[in-house]
Design a protein around this motif. Sequence first.
Motif, short mmCIF file in Angstrom:
data_model
loop_
_atom_site.label_atom_id
_atom_site.label_comp_id
_atom_site.label_asym_id
_atom_site.label_seq_id
_atom_site.Cartn_x
_atom_site.Cartn_y
_atom_site.Cartn_z
N TYR A 50 -5.04 -0.45 13.07
CA TYR A 50 -3.69 0.00 12.71
C TYR A 50 -2.64 -0.99 13.24
CZ TYR A 50 0.55 2.79 12.52
OH TYR A 50 1.82 3.22 12.27
N LYS A 51 -2.81 -1.43 14.47
CA LYS A 51 -1.86 -2.40 15.05
C LYS A 51 -1.87 -3.71 14.27
CE LYS A 51 0.07 -0.50 18.62
NZ LYS A 51 1.51 -0.37 18.74
N VAL A 52 -3.05 -4.17 13.86
CA VAL A 52 -3.14 -5.43 13.11
C VAL A 52 -2.51 -5.28 11.74
CG1 VAL A 52 -4.78 -6.99 11.99
CG2 VAL A 52 -5.15 -6.29 14.35
N VAL A 53 -2.80 -4.18 11.05
CA VAL A 53 -2.30 -4.00 9.69
C VAL A 53 -0.78 -3.79 9.68
CG1 VAL A 53 -2.38 -2.43 7.70
CG2 VAL A 53 -4.48 -3.19 8.77
N THR A 54 -0.24 -3.14 10.69
CA THR A 54 1.20 -2.88 10.71
C THR A 54 2.00 -4.01 11.36
OG1 THR A 54 0.98 -1.62 12.76
CG2 THR A 54 0.95 -0.39 10.68
N SER A 55 1.34 -5.08 11.79
CA SER A 55 2.09 -6.22 12.33
C SER A 55 2.87 -6.89 11.20
CB SER A 55 1.14 -7.20 13.02
OG SER A 55 0.33 -7.84 12.06
N GLY A 56 3.89 -7.62 11.54
CA GLY A 56 4.80 -8.21 10.56
C GLY A 56 4.15 -9.07 9.51
N GLN A 57 3.43 -10.09 9.91
CA GLN A 57 2.86 -11.05 8.97
C GLN A 57 1.79 -10.39 8.09
OE1 GLN A 57 1.26 -14.53 10.79
NE2 GLN A 57 0.86 -15.56 8.84
N VAL A 58 0.92 -9.60 8.65
CA VAL A 58 -0.14 -8.95 7.87
C VAL A 58 0.47 -7.96 6.89
CG1 VAL A 58 -2.18 -7.47 8.01
CG2 VAL A 58 -1.86 -9.29 9.68
N SER A 59 1.50 -7.23 7.33
CA SER A 59 2.15 -6.26 6.45
C SER A 59 2.78 -6.95 5.24
CB SER A 59 3.21 -5.49 7.24
OG SER A 59 3.84 -4.54 6.43
N GLU A 60 3.44 -8.08 5.47
CA GLU A 60 4.05 -8.84 4.38
C GLU A 60 2.99 -9.34 3.39
OE1 GLU A 60 6.49 -11.97 5.90
OE2 GLU A 60 7.64 -10.61 7.18
N GLU A 61 1.88 -9.84 3.92
CA GLU A 61 0.81 -10.34 3.07
C GLU A 61 0.22 -9.22 2.22
OE1 GLU A 61 -0.35 -13.39 2.38
OE2 GLU A 61 1.22 -14.23 3.62
N LEU A 62 -0.02 -8.05 2.84
CA LEU A 62 -0.56 -6.92 2.10
C LEU A 62 0.40 -6.44 1.02
CD1 LEU A 62 -2.25 -4.81 4.93
CD2 LEU A 62 -3.38 -6.09 3.11
N GLN A 63 1.69 -6.40 1.33
CA GLN A 63 2.67 -6.01 0.33
C GLN A 63 2.71 -7.01 -0.82
OE1 GLN A 63 6.40 -5.44 2.34
NE2 GLN A 63 5.75 -3.50 3.26
N GLY A 64 2.57 -8.29 -0.51
CA GLY A 64 2.53 -9.32 -1.55
C GLY A 64 1.31 -9.16 -2.44
N ILE A 65 0.17 -8.89 -1.85
CA ILE A 65 -1.06 -8.70 -2.62
C ILE A 65 -0.93 -7.50 -3.55
CG2 ILE A 65 -3.51 -8.06 -2.44
CD1 ILE A 65 -3.57 -9.76 0.15
N VAL A 66 -0.43 -6.39 -3.01
CA VAL A 66 -0.26 -5.18 -3.83
C VAL A 66 0.76 -5.42 -4.93
CG1 VAL A 66 0.52 -2.78 -3.78
CG2 VAL A 66 -0.99 -3.62 -2.00
#
Length: 74
Positions: A50-66
């Motif tokens: 949860y901490k890794v996925v909600t971190s800034g850079q990972v969150s931005e990447e996931l939003q970009g992928i979606v």
Amino acid sequence: MRRTVRVLRRGRARTRAWMFTRLVRRDAGMVTSEYAVGVIAAVAFAAVLYKVVTSGQVSEELQGIVGRALNGQT
């Protein structure tokens, strides 16, 4: 003589079954503690994930992928 061998074999099989049953019954108390350790490990892993996925850079990447997947871009 053959009858004696059959009786001995049956006796050994029963003894093995009895010993196996005793071993299984002796381990019955361990199951709860093993489940507890497994649950604690799963919760710790979920917290780290949860901490890794909600971190800034990972969150931005996931939003970009979606976003790319929803828009049909490759």
